[in-house]
Design an enzyme around this catalytic site. Structure first.
Site, PDB file in Angstrom:
ATOM      1  N   TRP A   1       0.926  -1.551  -0.486  1.00  0.00           N
ATOM      2  CA  TRP A   1      -0.192  -0.417  -0.534  1.00  0.00           C
ATOM      3  C   TRP A   1       0.750   1.324   0.263  1.00  0.00           C
ATOM      4  O   TRP A   1       0.525   2.134  -0.680  1.00  0.00           O
ATOM      5  CB  TRP A   1      -1.434   0.437   1.558  1.00  0.00           C
ATOM      6  CG  TRP A   1      -1.643   1.336   1.665  1.00  0.00           C
ATOM      7  CD1 TRP A   1      -2.608   1.570   0.792  1.00  0.00           C
ATOM      8  CD2 TRP A   1      -1.449   2.675   2.758  1.00  0.00           C
ATOM      9  NE1 TRP A   1      -3.263   2.717   1.236  1.00  0.00           N
ATOM     10  CE2 TRP A   1      -2.629   3.478   1.757  1.00  0.00           C
ATOM     11  CE3 TRP A   1      -0.428   2.655   3.155  1.00  0.00           C
ATOM     12  CZ2 TRP A   1      -2.164   4.738   2.618  1.00  0.00           C
ATOM     13  CZ3 TRP A   1      -0.239   3.954   3.926  1.00  0.00           C
ATOM     14  CH2 TRP A   1      -1.281   4.540   3.445  1.00  0.00           C
ATOM     15  N   HIS A   2       1.906   1.159   0.755  1.00  0.00           N
ATOM     16  CA  HIS A   2       2.698   1.949   1.159  1.00  0.00           C
ATOM     17  C   HIS A   2       3.659   2.310  -0.475  1.00  0.00           C
ATOM     18  O   HIS A   2       3.387   4.041  -0.715  1.00  0.00           O
ATOM     19  CB  HIS A   2       4.046   1.884   1.681  1.00  0.00           C
ATOM     20  CG  HIS A   2       3.112   1.945   3.181  1.00  0.00           C
ATOM     21  ND1 HIS A   2       2.894   1.527   3.802  1.00  0.00           N
ATOM     22  CD2 HIS A   2       3.583   3.761   4.485  1.00  0.00           C
ATOM     23  CE1 HIS A   2       2.214   1.822   5.002  1.00  0.00           C
ATOM     24  NE2 HIS A   2       3.124   2.356   4.959  1.00  0.00           N
ATOM     25  N   GLY A   3       3.583   1.647  -1.482  1.00  0.00           N
ATOM     26  CA  GLY A   3       4.951   1.998  -2.894  1.00  0.00           C
ATOM     27  C   GLY A   3       4.909   1.082  -3.520  1.00  0.00           C
ATOM     28  O   GLY A   3       4.106  -0.212  -3.373  1.00  0.00           O
TER      29      GLY A   3
ATOM     30  N   PHE B   1       1.834   8.375  -0.861  1.00  0.00           N
ATOM     31  CA  PHE B   1       1.356   6.773  -0.954  1.00  0.00           C
ATOM     32  C   PHE B   1       0.099   7.564  -1.275  1.00  0.00           C
ATOM     33  O   PHE B   1      -0.310   6.429  -1.384  1.00  0.00           O
ATOM     34  CB  PHE B   1       1.822   7.376   0.285  1.00  0.00           C
ATOM     35  CG  PHE B   1       3.160   6.716   0.599  1.00  0.00           C
ATOM     36  CD1 PHE B   1       4.220   6.036  -0.048  1.00  0.00           C
ATOM     37  CD2 PHE B   1       3.441   7.157   1.882  1.00  0.00           C
ATOM     38  CE1 PHE B   1       5.522   6.142   0.428  1.00  0.00           C
ATOM     39  CE2 PHE B   1       4.586   7.153   2.410  1.00  0.00           C
ATOM     40  CZ  PHE B   1       6.016   6.437   1.504  1.00  0.00           C
TER      41      PHE B   1
END
Length: 495
Positions: free
Chosen positions: A345-347, A495
């Protein structure tokens, strides 16, 4: 010519500029918010007019952050609301599921394209061979945050946890609410929409508490995080030709400690400002950080860090996978899978997947050891050791998070171990003394008892207006003295 120049400047400030997204720590935002606030207060008792005004301001705020992607946000809100209304008009199970998946595939499909298309295509080409030219895709600011709000809403409606909003305006207000729009906290419909229905005015204490949180957020972001970043950003560079870091092992370690504090202050500072702005408007957003570096184990850390994301992952990934209801092994697998998804989800990069996997593995180890840890006396040495292990694990996994690549993270970590020399400490302190003082301030804030900050906030709320004004002037002066050349964007904007 002067009036024309002023008009051109105003027009420039109201236009989307790719390299100048609107953020809470920018002067333009606060000028616009000071214009927004009295109009909002005047419309507060006329709920529908107030909602139209806030939705309009929120959409403008997002336009200033992401340009025409604001139309995509509008499209998502319409799709979610229509599907939620259709869902409750039928009791036929397959029709309800069709509405659910239509909304989910729209929201998640948009997210997957903009955030992960190049990542998956690059990995596919690596497996089958051939050259890969990445598509020119611009990631809309905050898409991960509002997508998770969209997903939680439609799932909660399907599960019967919340009733769908009666009008599109109610849902649009929830999804586009500008304090939480681009970097959280991730807002849940069952918590926020009842507040909109009540439409209560902010009390005097809420306004002052909101002002306190905004000042606290400015200190964290514009003073601590941005100043620490001026050194931290230099340390994580590895020469692409030689593969050698540019700083000694000691200096690299200090940069890693600095980044660990920087990312906390940057993100929690944004959350503080978002919660403070919402309070001034009469809305309460859930706490997003609770002194995470006080944690003495990894489970406790994730109960304190980015709480809105942690609880979202728990409720919409971990529990649907089976949670802890299907035996120990399955619990470990569910924990690990959830954290890998949280990392992704962060990248769109393997380093984020690895970062999530490391935390997933750490949670598995903690849960496996929990029966034995419970037999150890909870003495001060044990507490200190538990805290140290937890903090070191979190800090060194942030190396993976911050370095340009996973290979760079390995190189820099090895460099800290093999090239560490305490002799660098004195010259470092003589050059970076202010950096160390600012670092010490945020470390000290975690050492103080948690209730100290509650008492400080209560004192601020009760203090005379002249005290509030003086604190405001001091904070702004510190920002002006320590700021870099440009207003630094929030880390979690990407993000």
């Amino acid at each position: 010519m002067l009036p024309l120049n002023i008009f051109d400047n105003i027009l420039h400030q109201l236009t989307y500029i790719k390299d100048e997204p609107m953020i809470f720590s920018s002067g333009v935002f606060w000028v616009l918010f000071l214009i927004f606030l009295p109009i909002y207060a005047a419309l507060k008792n006329r709920k529908r007019q107030m909602m139209v005004f806030v939705i309009g301001f929120s959409l403008f705020f997002y336009y200033k952050s992401s340009g025409l992607f604001v139309l995509m946000l509008l499209g998502t809100s319409v799709m979610d609301w229509v599907m939620s209304r259709l869902m409750v008009k039928t009791e036929v199970r397959w029709k309800r599921r069709l509405c659910l998946w239509a909304s989910l595939l729209t929201s998640l499909g948009i997210l997957a394209y903009f955030k992960y298309a190049n990542f998956f295509m690059w990995n596919f080409r690596q497996m089958v061979g051939g050259n890969f030219e990445p598509m020119d895709i611009i990631l809309p600011v905050g898409i991960s945050f509002y997508t998770f709000q969209s997903v939680s809403y439609i799932i909660d409606v399907y599960k019967g946890r919340v009733a769908p909003t009666k009008t599109w305006g109610d849902y649009a207000f929830f999804l586009t609410f500008f304090p939480a729009l681009v970097a959280g906290p991730i807002v849940r419909a069952d918590y926020f929409i009842p507040q909109l229905e009540k439409n209560q005015h902010a009390t005097r204490d809420m306004v002052y508490m909101g002002f306190w949180l905004i000042l606290l957020g400015i200190v964290k972001k514009a003073i601590v995080a941005d100043y620490l970043a001026q050194y931290n950003d230099l340390v994580f560079m590895v020469d692409p030709e030689t593969g050698v870091p540019g700083y000694s092992g000691f200096e690299t370690l200090m940069g890693l400690v600095g980044y660990t504090m920087q990312i906390y202050c940057d993100f929690s500072g944004y959350s503080d400002m978002a919660i403070g702005l919402a309070l001034i408007m009469g809305f309460k957003l859930a706490q997003n950080f609770n002194f995470p570096y006080k944690a003495r184990n990894l489970t406790d850390f994730w109960r304190r860090w980015h709480i809105s994301l942690s609880t979202w992952l728990r409720d919409y990934i971990y529990i649907p996978l089976g949670g802890n209801r299907k035996g120990k092994r399955r619990t470990y697998v569910n924990n690990f899978t959830t954290m890998v998804i949280g990392g992704l989800w962060h990248g769109a990069a393997w380093k984020y997947v690895i970062w999530g996997a490391l935390h997933g593995g750490g949670l598995m180890v903690h849960k496996a050891c929990k029966p034995y840890l419970g037999q150890v006396a909870d003495t001060w040495p044990v507490k200190a050791f538990s805290w140290a292990i937890t903090f070191l694990f979190v800090m060194f996994t942030f190396m993976v998070f911050r370095a340009d690549t996973f290979a760079d993270a390995i190189t820099l970590t090895g460099h800290i171990i093999t090239d560490f020399d305490i002799a660098y400490a004195i010259p470092f302190a003589s050059v970076r003394w202010l950096w160390l003082i600012i670092l010490g301030v945020i470390v000290g804030s975690h050492i103080l008892p948690t209730n100290f900050w509650g008492k400080a906030a209560a004192w601020f709320v009760r203090s005379p207006w002249i005290v509030k004004l003086l604190l405001f002037v001091v904070v702004i002066q510190l920002v002006l003295e320590l700021q870099g050349e440009d207003v630094a964007p929030f880390i979690y904007f990407q993000f």
